[in-house]
Write a protein that holds these residues in place. Structure first.
Motif, mmCIF file in Angstrom:
data_model
loop_
_atom_site.group_PDB
_atom_site.id
_atom_site.type_symbol
_atom_site.label_atom_id
_atom_site.label_comp_id
_atom_site.label_asym_id
_atom_site.label_seq_id
_atom_site.Cartn_x
_atom_site.Cartn_y
_atom_site.Cartn_z
ATOM 1 N N ASN A 189 0.862 -1.118 -0.043
ATOM 2 C CA ASN A 189 0.008 0.123 -0.070
ATOM 3 C C ASN A 189 0.759 1.288 -0.189
ATOM 4 O O ASN A 189 0.691 2.152 -0.858
ATOM 5 C CB ASN A 189 -0.759 -0.455 1.170
ATOM 6 N N LEU A 190 2.086 1.158 0.658
ATOM 7 C CA LEU A 190 2.806 2.686 1.124
ATOM 8 C C LEU A 190 3.359 2.344 -0.753
ATOM 9 O O LEU A 190 3.970 3.816 -1.575
ATOM 10 C CB LEU A 190 3.520 2.056 1.849
ATOM 11 N N ALA A 191 3.999 1.945 -1.179
ATOM 12 C CA ALA A 191 4.599 1.304 -2.542
ATOM 13 C C ALA A 191 3.943 2.062 -3.867
ATOM 14 O O ALA A 191 4.364 2.452 -4.524
ATOM 15 C CB ALA A 191 5.245 0.161 -3.034
ATOM 16 N N ASN A 192 2.784 1.705 -2.994
ATOM 17 C CA ASN A 192 1.648 2.677 -4.490
ATOM 18 C C ASN A 192 1.389 3.649 -4.511
ATOM 19 O O ASN A 192 1.073 4.348 -4.900
ATOM 20 C CB ASN A 192 0.100 1.646 -4.431
ATOM 21 N N ARG A 193 1.126 4.559 -3.025
ATOM 22 C CA ARG A 193 0.948 5.478 -2.659
ATOM 23 C C ARG A 193 2.208 6.715 -2.887
ATOM 24 O O ARG A 193 2.380 7.475 -3.481
ATOM 25 C CB ARG A 193 0.681 5.921 -0.508
ATOM 26 N N LEU A 194 3.116 5.784 -2.369
ATOM 27 C CA LEU A 194 5.172 6.557 -3.236
ATOM 28 C C LEU A 194 5.411 6.646 -4.239
ATOM 29 O O LEU A 194 6.406 7.171 -4.766
ATOM 30 C CB LEU A 194 5.490 6.182 -2.190
ATOM 31 N N LYS A 195 4.193 5.512 -5.490
ATOM 32 C CA LYS A 195 4.942 5.270 -6.704
ATOM 33 C C LYS A 195 6.011 4.898 -6.730
ATOM 34 O O LYS A 195 6.466 5.605 -7.813
ATOM 35 C CB LYS A 195 4.257 6.880 -7.459
ATOM 36 N N ILE A 196 6.581 3.675 -5.724
ATOM 37 C CA ILE A 196 8.107 3.758 -6.561
ATOM 38 C C ILE A 196 7.817 1.715 -6.458
ATOM 39 O O ILE A 196 6.773 1.374 -5.517
ATOM 40 C CB ILE A 196 9.107 4.395 -5.247
ATOM 41 N N LYS A 197 9.231 1.533 -6.590
ATOM 42 C CA LYS A 197 8.846 -0.146 -6.801
ATOM 43 C C LYS A 197 8.733 -0.866 -5.139
ATOM 44 O O LYS A 197 9.442 -0.396 -4.236
ATOM 45 C CB LYS A 197 9.917 -0.687 -7.588
ATOM 46 N N GLU A 198 8.154 -1.840 -5.112
ATOM 47 C CA GLU A 198 8.139 -2.340 -3.688
ATOM 48 C C GLU A 198 10.194 -2.913 -3.380
ATOM 49 O O GLU A 198 9.482 -2.763 -2.132
ATOM 50 C CB GLU A 198 7.165 -3.088 -4.039
ATOM 51 N N ARG A 199 10.261 -3.438 -4.173
ATOM 52 C CA ARG A 199 11.795 -3.155 -3.612
ATOM 53 C C ARG A 199 13.124 -3.005 -3.799
ATOM 54 O O ARG A 199 13.314 -2.546 -2.117
ATOM 55 C CB ARG A 199 12.728 -4.149 -5.596
ATOM 56 N N LYS A 200 12.881 -1.744 -3.743
ATOM 57 C CA LYS A 200 13.347 -0.596 -3.730
ATOM 58 C C LYS A 200 12.972 0.147 -2.609
ATOM 59 O O LYS A 200 13.365 0.444 -1.425
ATOM 60 C CB LYS A 200 13.138 1.121 -4.623
#
Length: 355
Positions: free
Chosen positions: A39-50
């Motif tokens: 959910n956080l990765a989607n909000r920040l618009k960054i890849k989950e791995r990063k």
């Protein structure tokens, strides 16, 4: 501090991106906690791995803790978010942007927070934090014990409108400020907002933090002309309206004309009229065009634009690049002294002025 940060920026320019990213991660966790990684990765618009790599670093440094429900900030993490706001401002060069916008808009002061609340709702919390600091500074400089008598008849009045950003300001104020010589009032009646965003609620929350008196205005925001006249004859309503108009400081939001028209339930024909006439902003029941001219007004109980001339300090709080034209419309009325906004709105405003 600025010189040291400028040195680091020149020596290692990539540090800016790293600091921004980690601060954004921490501030989003603070706002949405508990929150899952995806959910956080989607909000920040960054890849989950990063994100996972960054979270490992933040966890190792005891800024973040992970539970079955999601991620939380530790107290150290919360402290870092609070302390990091000024550093982020310096890194983004907002001081120069503030000076430029202050001159262009002919205001006493402009305060800009980094980011764009149109893209990231967490920035509303940043706006609330900046507004709360300004709030404390204004009441400390204007309402000291030496300048005010604590008797009720000499109580100073602060008026506030509703809205999510004003609610964030109230939330970010520290508790037990002990300003018994103040009275907090709603600037106008309700507007069908969420209860926590209504002016009455914001006023009561601020009063609780200040340990001072407050009054409420229990009337709808939009009424027929006959209803307004009738209400203004009621002794209780008349008394609170008189008090509101004696405000020493006003904190208010600014709305986009089309959004406020829909919220008020204005019919399609009237909304079409507002659009044709170029209404871009709304404040205090007045729909304004880009030049700050009144296109239409609704019948409200509380402060009007004309009343603002009698208030010594008027503060507008609004952000998001989508509100740039609305902010400009209100500033063009020449009633505001101070603007608290975000980087997205500020850059869009400057772009619009320079076209």
């Amino acid at each position: 501090m600025e010189k040291e940060l400028e040195f680091l920026h020149q020596l290692t320019p990539e540090i800016d991106e790293m600091i921004h990213l980690r601060y954004k991660i921490l501030s989003n966790i603070s706002y949405f906690q508990p929150i899952g990684r995806r959910n956080l990765a989607n909000r920040l618009k960054i890849k989950e791995r990063k994100l996972r790599n960054e979270l490992e670093i933040l966890n190792d440094r005891h800024f973040v803790q992970v539970s079955a429900n999601g991620m939380y900030l530790t107290q150290r993490g919360e402290d870092m978010v609070n302390k990091g706001r000024d550093i982020i401002r310096t890194l983004t060069g907002l001081s120069e942007l503030e000076r430029e916008l202050k001159i262009l808009l002919k205001l006493q002061e402009v305060i800009i927070v980094p980011g764009d609340s149109y893209e990231d709702e967490v920035i509303k919390q940043e706006l609330g934090s900046a507004a709360s600091k300004l709030f404390r500074r204004l009441i400390d400089s204007n309402f000291t014990k030496e300048k005010c008598n604590a008797k009720e008849k000499d109580s100073k009045v602060i008026a506030v409108t509703g809205g999510s950003t004003l609610a964030a300001m109230a939330e970010m104020l520290p508790s037990n400020l002990n300003k018994e010589n103040l009275t907090v009032v709603p600037a106008r009646g309700g507007l069908g907002e969420k209860v926590e965003h209504q002016a009455n609620t914001v006023a009561s929350q601020i009063a609780k933090k200040l340990n001072c008196a407050y009054r409420m205005l229990h009337v709808p925001d939009q009424l027929s002309q006959e209803s307004v006249k009738s209400l203004l004859c009621e002794p209780t309503i008349k008394e609170i309206i008189t008090l509101i108009k004696q405000s020493h400081i006003l904190f208010h939001g600014i709305g986009r004309a089309e959004v406020m028209a829909k919220r008020r339930g204005i019919n399609e024909e009237e909304r079409g009229f507002l659009e044709r006439e170029g209404a871009t902003g709304e404040a205090f029941g007045f729909y304004l065009n880009r030049e700050g001219q009144v296109i239409e007004k609704v019948n409200t109980v509380g402060l009007t634009l004309d009343d603002l001339d009698e208030i010594p300090t008027v503060v507008a709080i609004a952000g998001g690049r989508d509100k740039a034209e609305a902010i400009l419309a209100m500033i063009e009325t020449e009633h505001d002294d101070i603007l608290v906004t975000d980087e997205g709105a500020a850059r869009k405003i400057i772009e619009s002025i320079k076209i």
